[in-house]
Design an enzyme around this catalytic site. Structure first.
Site, PDB file in Angstrom:
ATOM      1  N   CYS A  34       0.825  -1.203   0.000  1.00 20.68           N
ATOM      2  CA  CYS A  34       0.000   0.000   0.000  1.00 20.68           C
ATOM      3  C   CYS A  34       0.862   1.258   0.000  1.00 20.68           C
ATOM      4  O   CYS A  34       1.955   1.273   0.559  1.00 20.68           O
ATOM      5  CB  CYS A  34      -0.870   0.041   1.242  1.00 20.68           C
ATOM      6  SG  CYS A  34      -1.899  -1.398   1.437  1.00 20.68           S
ATOM      7  N   ARG A  69       4.835   0.612  -6.336  1.00 22.28           N
ATOM      8  CA  ARG A  69       4.881  -0.252  -5.156  1.00 22.28           C
ATOM      9  C   ARG A  69       3.973  -1.473  -5.312  1.00 22.28           C
ATOM     10  O   ARG A  69       4.094  -2.433  -4.572  1.00 22.28           O
ATOM     11  CB  ARG A  69       4.449   0.535  -3.915  1.00 22.28           C
ATOM     12  CG  ARG A  69       5.412   1.645  -3.559  1.00 22.28           C
ATOM     13  CD  ARG A  69       4.799   2.615  -2.569  1.00 22.28           C
ATOM     14  NE  ARG A  69       4.597   2.028  -1.263  1.00 22.28           N
ATOM     15  CZ  ARG A  69       5.492   2.053  -0.276  1.00 22.28           C
ATOM     16  NH1 ARG A  69       6.650   2.637  -0.459  1.00 22.28           N
ATOM     17  NH2 ARG A  69       5.228   1.524   0.890  1.00 22.28           N
ATOM     18  N   TRP A 121      -2.821  -2.706  -1.643  1.00 26.47           N
ATOM     19  CA  TRP A 121      -2.380  -4.053  -2.040  1.00 26.47           C
ATOM     20  C   TRP A 121      -3.033  -4.979  -1.039  1.00 26.47           C
ATOM     21  O   TRP A 121      -2.660  -5.003   0.134  1.00 26.47           O
ATOM     22  CB  TRP A 121      -0.850  -4.116  -1.976  1.00 26.47           C
ATOM     23  CG  TRP A 121      -0.252  -5.348  -2.567  1.00 26.47           C
ATOM     24  CD1 TRP A 121       0.036  -5.580  -3.889  1.00 26.47           C
ATOM     25  CD2 TRP A 121       0.168  -6.531  -1.855  1.00 26.47           C
ATOM     26  NE1 TRP A 121       0.596  -6.821  -4.039  1.00 26.47           N
ATOM     27  CE2 TRP A 121       0.697  -7.432  -2.806  1.00 26.47           C
ATOM     28  CE3 TRP A 121       0.160  -6.922  -0.528  1.00 26.47           C
ATOM     29  CZ2 TRP A 121       1.199  -8.686  -2.475  1.00 26.47           C
ATOM     30  CZ3 TRP A 121       0.658  -8.180  -0.188  1.00 26.47           C
ATOM     31  CH2 TRP A 121       1.173  -9.033  -1.154  1.00 26.47           C
ATOM     32  N   ASN A 168      -1.268   2.093   5.660  1.00 26.68           N
ATOM     33  CA  ASN A 168      -0.321   1.134   5.103  1.00 26.68           C
ATOM     34  C   ASN A 168       0.204   0.304   6.268  1.00 26.68           C
ATOM     35  O   ASN A 168       0.692   0.867   7.242  1.00 26.68           O
ATOM     36  CB  ASN A 168       0.829   1.876   4.412  1.00 26.68           C
ATOM     37  CG  ASN A 168       1.961   0.934   4.004  1.00 26.68           C
ATOM     38  OD1 ASN A 168       1.762  -0.272   3.869  1.00 26.68           O
ATOM     39  ND2 ASN A 168       3.150   1.495   3.805  1.00 26.68           N
ATOM     40  N   GLY A 169       0.088  -1.031   6.167  1.00 29.66           N
ATOM     41  CA  GLY A 169       0.580  -1.895   7.242  1.00 29.66           C
ATOM     42  C   GLY A 169      -0.452  -2.954   7.572  1.00 29.66           C
ATOM     43  O   GLY A 169      -1.406  -3.167   6.815  1.00 29.66           O
ATOM     44  N   GLU A 207      19.661 -15.245  -9.680  1.00 32.12           N
ATOM     45  CA  GLU A 207      19.058 -13.954  -9.977  1.00 32.12           C
ATOM     46  C   GLU A 207      18.468 -13.944 -11.390  1.00 32.12           C
ATOM     47  O   GLU A 207      17.383 -13.420 -11.616  1.00 32.12           O
ATOM     48  CB  GLU A 207      20.099 -12.838  -9.790  1.00 32.12           C
ATOM     49  CG  GLU A 207      19.642 -11.443 -10.130  1.00 32.12           C
ATOM     50  CD  GLU A 207      18.365 -10.997  -9.419  1.00 32.12           C
ATOM     51  OE1 GLU A 207      17.907 -11.658  -8.481  1.00 32.12           O
ATOM     52  OE2 GLU A 207      17.808  -9.961  -9.858  1.00 32.12           O
ATOM     53  N   LYS A 241      14.557 -13.163 -12.113  1.00 31.13           N
ATOM     54  CA  LYS A 241      14.183 -12.033 -12.973  1.00 31.13           C
ATOM     55  C   LYS A 241      13.220 -12.494 -14.048  1.00 31.13           C
ATOM     56  O   LYS A 241      12.222 -11.854 -14.324  1.00 31.13           O
ATOM     57  CB  LYS A 241      15.466 -11.452 -13.595  1.00 31.13           C
ATOM     58  CG  LYS A 241      15.473  -9.997 -13.869  1.00 31.13           C
ATOM     59  CD  LYS A 241      15.728  -9.106 -12.692  1.00 31.13           C
ATOM     60  CE  LYS A 241      14.954  -9.386 -11.486  1.00 31.13           C
ATOM     61  NZ  LYS A 241      15.370  -8.771 -10.266  1.00 31.13           N
ATOM     62  N   GLU A 298       9.620 -13.595 -12.555  1.00 30.45           N
ATOM     63  CA  GLU A 298       8.737 -12.586 -11.958  1.00 30.45           C
ATOM     64  C   GLU A 298       8.084 -11.678 -12.994  1.00 30.45           C
ATOM     65  O   GLU A 298       6.993 -11.181 -12.767  1.00 30.45           O
ATOM     66  CB  GLU A 298       9.457 -11.752 -10.885  1.00 30.45           C
ATOM     67  CG  GLU A 298      10.503 -10.803 -11.394  1.00 30.45           C
ATOM     68  CD  GLU A 298      11.130  -9.962 -10.278  1.00 30.45           C
ATOM     69  OE1 GLU A 298      10.413  -9.501  -9.390  1.00 30.45           O
ATOM     70  OE2 GLU A 298      12.345  -9.760 -10.322  1.00 30.45           O
ATOM     71  N   HIS A 305      21.406 -35.546  -9.993  1.00 26.97           N
ATOM     72  CA  HIS A 305      20.885 -36.166  -8.774  1.00 26.97           C
ATOM     73  C   HIS A 305      19.366 -36.015  -8.684  1.00 26.97           C
ATOM     74  O   HIS A 305      18.808 -36.096  -7.595  1.00 26.97           O
ATOM     75  CB  HIS A 305      21.585 -35.569  -7.548  1.00 26.97           C
ATOM     76  CG  HIS A 305      23.065 -35.827  -7.573  1.00 26.97           C
ATOM     77  ND1 HIS A 305      23.612 -37.060  -7.314  1.00 26.97           N
ATOM     78  CD2 HIS A 305      24.094 -35.022  -7.910  1.00 26.97           C
ATOM     79  CE1 HIS A 305      24.921 -37.002  -7.467  1.00 26.97           C
ATOM     80  NE2 HIS A 305      25.234 -35.771  -7.830  1.00 26.97           N
ATOM     81  N   LYS A 339       6.578  -3.618  -4.743  1.00 29.81           N
ATOM     82  CA  LYS A 339       7.975  -3.186  -4.731  1.00 29.81           C
ATOM     83  C   LYS A 339       8.565  -3.246  -3.328  1.00 29.81           C
ATOM     84  O   LYS A 339       9.698  -3.650  -3.129  1.00 29.81           O
ATOM     85  CB  LYS A 339       8.058  -1.758  -5.290  1.00 29.81           C
ATOM     86  CG  LYS A 339       9.473  -1.199  -5.359  1.00 29.81           C
ATOM     87  CD  LYS A 339      10.304  -1.939  -6.383  1.00 29.81           C
ATOM     88  CE  LYS A 339      11.716  -1.424  -6.497  1.00 29.81           C
ATOM     89  NZ  LYS A 339      12.567  -2.421  -7.202  1.00 29.81           N
TER      90      LYS A 339
HETATM   91  O1  M6R Z   1      13.568  -3.809  -0.768  1.00 34.30           O
HETATM   92  P1  M6R Z   1      14.286  -5.101  -0.653  1.00 34.30           P
HETATM   93  O2  M6R Z   1      15.576  -5.121  -1.400  1.00 34.30           O
HETATM   94  O3  M6R Z   1      14.473  -5.561   0.765  1.00 34.30           O
HETATM   95  O4  M6R Z   1      13.335  -6.174  -1.337  1.00 34.30           O
HETATM   96  C1  M6R Z   1      13.614  -7.542  -1.295  1.00 34.30           C
HETATM   97  C2  M6R Z   1      12.874  -8.273  -2.378  1.00 34.30           C
HETATM   98  O5  M6R Z   1      11.490  -8.130  -2.198  1.00 34.30           O
HETATM   99  C3  M6R Z   1      13.259  -7.742  -3.761  1.00 34.30           C
HETATM  100  O6  M6R Z   1      14.636  -7.849  -3.955  1.00 34.30           O
HETATM  101  C4  M6R Z   1      12.537  -8.538  -4.875  1.00 34.30           C
HETATM  102  O7  M6R Z   1      12.923  -9.881  -4.869  1.00 34.30           O
HETATM  103  C5  M6R Z   1      12.841  -7.875  -6.206  1.00 34.30           C
HETATM  104  N1  M6R Z   1      11.964  -6.782  -6.427  1.00 34.30           N
HETATM  105  C6  M6R Z   1      12.743  -8.806  -7.349  1.00 34.30           C
HETATM  106  O8  M6R Z   1      13.153  -8.185  -8.514  1.00 34.30           O
END
Ligand code: M6R
Length: 609
Positions: free
Chosen positions: A2, A27, A75, A99-100, A482, A486, A489, A505, A604
């Site tokens: 949020c 976000r 959200w 937010n929270g 990574e 990427k 997602e 294995h 985000k």
């Molecule tokens: O804000 P942060 O770096 O702590 O966020 C951690 C993860 O949520 C973040 O790295 C997420 O995996 C990426 N947005 C993916 O691209």
């Protein structure tokens, strides 16, 4: 997650709020709403869906009028995305956005129901609105009523509030969830994050836990939880509105991939003195480094993956044991840590709930904490013992690219410093590695230019796949994690990363002609081994994309596509190779027609666990 905004001043509040919410859209959200104060009453407009749906609704039904108001992107956590669950939520004289997560909302709701109140939504937020309204009925001072209400709340919150009796004020309070207070000329703002209001002001205050802000056109007053006035220090953002625009690129993600050379420069160059890293301004003292026993790198998602690269480099150069942990696991597994251990928390946003909790746990157990954070003034940055800021500037795309790149660059800075402090590298090696790190911005720029076309071609081959495998060994395996995240997602294609030597294995049974494999093989000492593993998947029909160095001898029957990066200092190669992996993910998602910057279900800044 949020996003909340608030405005009081001389402009049309609805316009400012919608504009600010647009800048918080990154976000992640599934509904939006605003409330403004005009003609003696608070009016609310809210809608499930995107901000465009809210704007269309206001065009048809009229927008809330007035010069003061609050806004929200939701959200969903408690209750499905719907008009009725969208914020703002109201009591008789109080309207607020949140937010929270309120952990004890059920018991509070029961109390309020017994007191004769009824609820329209399934949200925890409406409980806060009704509770505040309840106390305000007895305590007619809004600040006192806010203080009393927050005493009952368990969990995390940032609240933007308007009271029916205070048409010229917006009130705000926070605990755990982020909130900034923007300071303009004859106008004041609240926002979950500075980018939301950067168009109006670069000056802001950071609100501490349980502080209450009272905004009016004439200024801002802040009180602590005992109603004592608090003098705040004004902060100024060192970037401007251009940093939060797309700058002519079709998506933030590709803009941010292209910003990586500058981001590395901004992060690394100021930390180099006389050809060697100097982290004194981050409270990192070589004497203390020498005494570190074990290192734990704790983070989530992409930030955790930067720690995987850090582990290989620190163990290799500094001969120090490094464990990489997922924050949500670390915090609940009673980790064996204590004095003499260093916990490195990595976070772009500096607000990730699990990473923050892990850091607090480490402190409780007597370990030292070092935060590697991008967002200035964020909670993790403020609470860590030592702090290295990454200077990527605002990262808007949900898929992290430039933040990962600068997290890597800090992993290297720290690893070199640690190794020198521990005496496992000498001054000549120390200076050599540092000089190579200083070359990475130019190298990354070259790789962006030289691999874009091939990455586009490769992604054309991937768009119909249902599932993909990324394989590698050592640093290449760390990087594959990574690459795989990427791709999945943003393209929504399932993918996994696997240590190449572990395939036989179990996982190799998945290999068919329909399972493309992206194999990363840049480490000379492991090259032959990885090539053997590639041959094994190739023999089972997989289409193989191989990423290696210029000059590597690639047997003709091994790969369907070969993508080469410059031959460079090997321990730094993850900084180059992550670029084509990002590009492959980006172009695959674009070709599949996905919302690249705001992938489905993702947020985000993950401020709830
Ligand atoms: O804000 P942060 O770096 O702590 O966020 C951690 C993860 O949520 C973040 O790295 C997420 O995996 C990426 N947005 C993916 O691209």
């Amino acid at each position: 997650m949020c996003g909340i905004v608030g405005y009081v001043g001389h402009r049309d509040a609805a316009d400012v709020l919608v504009n600010a919410l647009t800048r918080l859209a990154y976000r992640g959200y599934d509904s939006a709403g605003i409330a403004a104060f005009g003609n003696g009453k608070i009016s609310v407009a809210k809608s499930k869906g995107k901000l465009k749906d809210l704007i269309d609704k206001m065009a048809n039904e009229g927008k809330p009028l007035g010069k003061a108001g609050i806004g929200h992107t939701r959200w969903a956590t408690h209750g499905e995305p719907s008009d009725v669950n969208s914020h703002p939520h109201s009591g008789a004289k109080v309207t607020l956005v949140h937010n929270g997560i309120i952990e004890n909302y059920k018991e509070l709701k029961n109390f309020l129901i017994q007191d004769g109140r009824t609820f329209l939504s399934d949200t925890d937020t409406e409980v806060v609105a009704q509770l505040l309204d309840h106390y305000y009925t007895y305590i007619s001072d809004p600040v006192k009523a806010i203080i009393r209400t927050t005493q009952d709340l368990r969990g995390s919150f940032a609240l933007g509030i308007v009271f029916q009796d205070y048409p010229d004020n917006v009130f705000a309070v926070r605990r755990e969830s982020p909130l900034v207070i923007g300071v303009g000329e004859g106008e004041s703002f609240i926002a979950s994050d500075v980018p939301a209001i950067i168009e109006y002001t670069k000056d802001y205050y950071l609100l501490e836990h349980d502080e209450i802000a009272v905004l009016s056109p004439d200024g801002i007053k802040v009180y602590d939880s005992h109603y004592r006035p608090v003098i705040k220090t004004l902060k100024t953002a060192d970037w401007d509105v251009d940093a939060v625009g797309k700058g002519g690129y079709p998506h933030y993600m590709i803009k941010e991939i292209n910003e990586q050379p500058t981001a590395i420069k901004n992060t690394v160059v100021p930390r180099i003195k006389d050809g060697m890293p100097n982290l004194e301004e981050c409270s990192i003292d070589p004497e203390a480094l020498r005494k570190i026993r074990n290192i734990f790198i704790v983070a989530c998602g992409t930030a955790m993956h930067s720690g995987m690269v850090g582990k290989y480099v620190m163990e290799e150069l500094a001969r120090t044991h490094v464990t990489v942990d997922i924050a949500s696991e670390f915090r609940y597994r009673n980790p064996i840590i204590g004095e003499g251990d260093l916990i490195i928390i990595v976070s772009q946003s500096g607000e990730t709930a699990d990473s923050l909790a892990a850091m607090r746990l480490a402190k409780q157990k007597g370990a030292k904490t070092l935060a590697i954070v991008n967002a200035m003034g964020s909670t993790i940055a403020r609470e860590a013992d030592m702090l290295i800021y990454t200077h990527a500037g605002p990262e808007i795309s949900v898929a992290s690219t430039k933040a990962y790149m600068v997290q890597l660059s800090v992993m290297y800075l720290f690893a070199f410093e640690l190794a020198f402090a521990k005496g496992t590298i000498d001054e000549e090696q120390y200076k050599y590695y540092t000089s190579k790190l200083l070359e990475t911005p130019d190298m990354v720029q070259k790789v962006i230019e030289s691999t874009t076309e091939t990455a586009q071609k490769i992604s054309t081959q991937l768009i119909t796949a249902d599932s993909l495998l990324y394989i590698g060994r050592g640093l290449d395996y760390a990087l594959s994690m990574e690459g795989s995240l990427k791709l999945k997602e943003i393209s929504y294609i399932h993918s996994e990363s696997y240590a190449a030597g572990e395939l036989k294995h179990g996982t190799i049974s998945l290999i068919t002609k329909d399972m493309p494999v992206i194999a990363v093989a840049t480490q000379s000492a492991l090259y032959e081994k990885t090539v053997s593993n590639i041959k094994e998947v190739k023999a089972r029909g997989a289409k193989v994309v191989m990423i290696c160095k210029e000059g590597d001898d690639v047997p003709s029957d091994v790969a369907d596509f070969v993508l080469k990066v410059p031959d460079f200092e090997e321990c730094l190669l993850p900084m180059l190779v992550c670029v084509p992996l990002q590009l492959i993910a980006y172009y695959t998602a674009v070709q599949r027609g996905n919302d690249v910057d705001q992938p489905r279900n993702l947020a985000k800044s993950v401020t709830v666990e």
